[in-house]
Scaffold this motif. Sequence first.
Motif, short mmCIF file in Angstrom:
data_model
loop_
_atom_site.label_atom_id
_atom_site.label_comp_id
_atom_site.label_asym_id
_atom_site.label_seq_id
_atom_site.Cartn_x
_atom_site.Cartn_y
_atom_site.Cartn_z
N PRO A 1 50.26 -26.01 -32.03
CA PRO A 1 48.98 -25.36 -32.34
C PRO A 1 49.04 -24.73 -33.71
N PRO A 2 47.89 -24.51 -34.35
CA PRO A 2 47.89 -23.88 -35.66
C PRO A 2 48.43 -22.47 -35.59
N THR A 3 49.07 -22.03 -36.67
CA THR A 3 49.69 -20.71 -36.70
C THR A 3 48.94 -19.73 -37.58
N SER A 4 47.81 -20.13 -38.12
CA SER A 4 47.06 -19.24 -38.99
C SER A 4 46.50 -18.07 -38.20
N THR A 5 46.37 -16.95 -38.88
CA THR A 5 45.84 -15.75 -38.24
C THR A 5 44.36 -15.94 -37.94
N PRO A 6 43.90 -15.64 -36.72
CA PRO A 6 42.48 -15.82 -36.41
C PRO A 6 41.62 -14.85 -37.19
N ASP A 7 40.34 -15.18 -37.28
CA ASP A 7 39.40 -14.31 -37.96
C ASP A 7 39.34 -12.96 -37.27
N ARG A 8 38.74 -11.99 -37.98
CA ARG A 8 38.46 -10.71 -37.34
C ARG A 8 37.65 -10.97 -36.07
N PRO A 9 37.89 -10.21 -35.02
CA PRO A 9 37.16 -10.47 -33.76
C PRO A 9 35.65 -10.51 -33.93
N SER A 10 35.08 -9.62 -34.74
CA SER A 10 33.62 -9.63 -34.90
C SER A 10 33.15 -10.93 -35.54
N GLN A 11 33.90 -11.45 -36.51
CA GLN A 11 33.52 -12.71 -37.13
C GLN A 11 33.71 -13.87 -36.17
N TRP A 12 34.78 -13.82 -35.41
CA TRP A 12 35.05 -14.86 -34.40
C TRP A 12 33.92 -14.92 -33.38
N VAL A 13 33.44 -13.76 -32.99
CA VAL A 13 32.33 -13.68 -32.03
C VAL A 13 31.08 -14.30 -32.63
N ARG A 14 30.81 -14.01 -33.88
CA ARG A 14 29.62 -14.59 -34.53
C ARG A 14 29.73 -16.11 -34.59
N ASP A 15 30.88 -16.59 -35.02
CA ASP A 15 31.05 -18.03 -35.21
C ASP A 15 31.08 -18.79 -33.89
N THR A 16 31.68 -18.20 -32.88
CA THR A 16 31.92 -18.90 -31.64
C THR A 16 30.74 -18.83 -30.68
N PHE A 17 30.16 -17.66 -30.57
CA PHE A 17 29.12 -17.45 -29.56
C PHE A 17 27.74 -17.18 -30.14
N GLN A 18 27.61 -17.21 -31.47
CA GLN A 18 26.34 -16.91 -32.12
C GLN A 18 25.78 -15.56 -31.65
N PHE A 19 26.68 -14.61 -31.53
CA PHE A 19 26.32 -13.25 -31.13
C PHE A 19 26.59 -12.34 -32.33
N THR A 20 25.56 -11.62 -32.78
CA THR A 20 25.72 -10.74 -33.93
C THR A 20 25.85 -9.30 -33.47
N PRO A 21 27.04 -8.73 -33.52
CA PRO A 21 27.20 -7.34 -33.10
C PRO A 21 26.59 -6.39 -34.12
N ASP A 22 26.10 -5.24 -33.64
CA ASP A 22 25.59 -4.24 -34.56
C ASP A 22 26.77 -3.52 -35.22
N PRO A 23 26.54 -2.63 -36.18
CA PRO A 23 27.67 -2.00 -36.88
C PRO A 23 28.65 -1.26 -35.97
N ALA A 24 28.14 -0.55 -34.97
CA ALA A 24 29.04 0.16 -34.07
C ALA A 24 29.85 -0.83 -33.23
N GLN A 25 29.22 -1.89 -32.75
CA GLN A 25 29.94 -2.89 -31.98
C GLN A 25 30.98 -3.60 -32.83
N THR A 26 30.66 -3.84 -34.10
CA THR A 26 31.62 -4.46 -35.01
C THR A 26 32.84 -3.57 -35.19
N ALA A 27 32.64 -2.26 -35.33
CA ALA A 27 33.76 -1.34 -35.49
C ALA A 27 34.66 -1.35 -34.26
N VAL A 28 34.06 -1.43 -33.08
CA VAL A 28 34.85 -1.45 -31.85
C VAL A 28 35.64 -2.76 -31.76
N LEU A 29 34.99 -3.88 -32.03
CA LEU A 29 35.67 -5.17 -31.93
C LEU A 29 36.82 -5.28 -32.92
N ASP A 30 36.67 -4.71 -34.09
CA ASP A 30 37.66 -4.91 -35.15
C ASP A 30 38.72 -3.82 -35.22
#
Length: 290
Positions: free
Chosen positions: A32-61
């Motif tokens: 499997p690839p060994t690269s570091t995954p994106d920040r969780p908030s960005q991963w969420v946007r890219d994977t699930f098309q879910f845009t967290p608000d600023p507070a949710q982004t801070a919690v995820l990251d």
Amino acid sequence: MTIARWQDRTAGRFRYSPPTELALAGQQPAPPPTSTPDRPSQWVRDTFQFTPDPAQTAVLDTPARRVLLCCTRQWGKSTVTALMALYHAFNAPETLTLCVSPFLRQSRTFLQKAARFLRRAGVPYARDPRDPLSLLLPNGSALIGLPAREANIRGFDNVSFLILDEAAKIPDEVYAAIRPTRAISDGRLWILSTPAGQSGFFFREWHDPAADWARFTVKATACPRISPDFLATERRALGEHDFAQEYLCEFRPSEHQLIPRDLIDLAVVPGETFFDEQDDALLARSSIWQ
């Protein structure tokens, strides 16, 4: 149990690599690839098309592994935590995530949120045959939901991510029994709730300055999805006590508490000597009382 492959365009977003034709022919697949995954908030946007608000982004990251969320009702704390659980599960194959809630219905709701996001991304999942309330992912990671009953949780070990949802309603004895499931993994621990009185482990952990937690609090007045008109109506309907607790994240005394907590705290003098039953018995035998 066979789990169907998800679409190749979706699989590229995760560390897990679905079986290749070489693997199906009995040959070793590429690592499997060994690269570091994106920040969780960005991963969420890219994977699930879910845009967290600023507070949710801070919690995820947050890089913290021990997190306390004290948030208003309907902010989305369960949703954000479900997304974090999926991020963790996909980037840590063959790990176990436990979500413990006061009642089975709440644990089921948590897993239903996670399942909806999986379907949105085209990711197949199955039920772990050992646990009726579970999601088993293609990389071997599992999410399991449990009600807060001590007898149900002592058999789990090496838990990689432990989530306590609506923690203010979970008994202290369950908290004491569930924490050791992380003893080997030293896994993530997220505790989330709306305040409910001035007792219990959630209240103590939130107010303990020596405890090592990343603390996040979000009031309803800071949630962009809750309108001021709705809050004004709720304040009139609930009264100041309940409104402050449900929407403003204030730990208010319960209706059964005879003496407010702040008065008890003011009565304690630093360095004061406290006596227990053995001390009382000793004083009763002392000659100065004769």
